[in-house]
Design a protein around this motif. Structure first.
Motif, PDB file in Angstrom:
ATOM      1  N   TYR A 100       0.055  -0.195   5.331  1.00 40.00           N
ATOM      2  CA  TYR A 100      -0.628  -0.870   6.422  1.00 40.00           C
ATOM      3  C   TYR A 100      -1.076   0.163   7.443  1.00 40.00           C
ATOM      4  O   TYR A 100      -0.452   1.204   7.634  1.00 40.00           O
ATOM      5  CB  TYR A 100       0.299  -1.863   7.131  1.00 40.00           C
ATOM      6  N   ASN A 117       7.094  -4.085  -5.303  1.00 43.83           N
ATOM      7  CA  ASN A 117       5.910  -4.165  -4.449  1.00 43.83           C
ATOM      8  C   ASN A 117       5.995  -3.188  -3.279  1.00 43.83           C
ATOM      9  O   ASN A 117       6.953  -3.213  -2.510  1.00 43.83           O
ATOM     10  CB  ASN A 117       5.763  -5.581  -3.894  1.00 43.83           C
ATOM     11  N   PHE A 175      -2.069  -1.949  -1.838  1.00 39.52           N
ATOM     12  CA  PHE A 175      -0.723  -2.261  -2.278  1.00 39.52           C
ATOM     13  C   PHE A 175      -0.582  -2.012  -3.772  1.00 39.52           C
ATOM     14  O   PHE A 175      -1.571  -1.847  -4.485  1.00 39.52           O
ATOM     15  CB  PHE A 175      -0.326  -3.696  -1.909  1.00 39.52           C
ATOM     16  N   PHE A 190       3.469  -1.326  -0.081  1.00 39.46           N
ATOM     17  CA  PHE A 190       2.269  -1.587   0.696  1.00 39.46           C
ATOM     18  C   PHE A 190       2.019  -0.441   1.683  1.00 39.46           C
ATOM     19  O   PHE A 190       2.969   0.156   2.200  1.00 39.46           O
ATOM     20  CB  PHE A 190       2.429  -2.881   1.502  1.00 39.46           C
ATOM     21  N   LEU A 244      -3.823  -4.433   6.048  1.00 37.24           N
ATOM     22  CA  LEU A 244      -3.420  -3.912   4.748  1.00 37.24           C
ATOM     23  C   LEU A 244      -4.496  -3.014   4.164  1.00 37.24           C
ATOM     24  O   LEU A 244      -5.653  -3.416   4.036  1.00 37.24           O
ATOM     25  CB  LEU A 244      -3.138  -5.076   3.791  1.00 37.24           C
TER      26      LEU A 244
END
Lengths: 116, 111
Positions: free
Chosen positions: B35, B31, B48, B33, B45
């Motif tokens: 931001y 995972n 992702f 991401f 966010l």
């Protein structure tokens, strides 16, 4: 809907004083809770996290936090603040996807100023 | 000991430019991401990814796209940079055992 509220935008304390930063969350499932600190110009550093078990969690730099399910709170505390603790603090709530940490929802942050 | 590396700490781009922000992690995490951090708004966010070539929109995807061709690399793309995209961008990588690591951030200024 998932959300995190940090009611205090800015807190000022004197060096040596105690500190409590507030965090309230709204989350539909079992919450996994985090506190991060960000010093100026730096990335996020994990202070502590809560997944289960003892509701009082110890972290780095002398910080601790207490999970209170009935109040949907996860407040951060430190008994005696040092000037180097001046930074921005973020509370976050997240979930586990399978066996890994999924997305985190962050509060808006609390800026801590420490007077000498 | 660096685990999540963002290619640039500071960037200055012109309005209308296509901008690439690169993020690389060395922990074999699934995972990743992106931001965006703005004063008083915390971290929001953008996008992702939970696997190679897989992507999901976050809360503020407008004006952005992403690419994940390899597991270790997650790129954020500003198709046509605008001044309201001036911000701090943070990449994060999450793995098993609830590991979560953030990059140092890229401060992007669009002029």
């Amino acid at each position: 809907a998932q959300s995190v509220t940090q009611p205090d935008i800015h807190i000022t304390v004197s060096e040596g004083a105690s500190l409590e930063l507030r965090c309230n969350y709204s989350y539909g499932a079992t919450p996994y809770l985090f506190w991060y600190v960000q010093s100026p110009g730096q990335g996020l550093q994990l202070l502590l996290k809560y997944f289960s078990g003892d509701t009082l969690v110890q972290g780095i730099k002398g910080f601790e936090a207490e999970f209170k399910r009935s109040q949907s709170s996860f407040n951060l505390r430190k008994p005696s603040v040092h000037w180097s603790d001046a930074a921005e603090y973020f509370c976050a709530v997240g979930a586990i996807w399978g066996s890994t940490l999924g997305r985190l929802y962050f509060g808006r942050g609390t800026q801590l100023t420490v007077w000498p | 000991d660096v685990k999540v590396t963002q290619s640039s700490r500071y960037l200055v781009k012109r309005t209308g430019e296509k901008v690439f922000l690169e993020c690389v992690q060395d922990m074999d995490h699934e995972n990743m991401f992106w931001y965006r951090q703005d004063p008083g708004l915390g971290l929001r966010l953008i996008y992702f990814s939970y696997d190679v070539k897989m992507k999901e929109k976050g809360d503020i995807p407008e004006g952005y796209s992403v690419s994940r061709e390899k597991k270790e690399r997650f790129s954020l793309i500003l198709e046509s940079a605008s001044t309201n995209q001036t911000s701090m961008y943070l990449c994060a990588s999450f793995g098993s055992n609830t590991e979560a690591f953030f990059g140092q951030g890229t401060r992007l200024t669009v002029v």
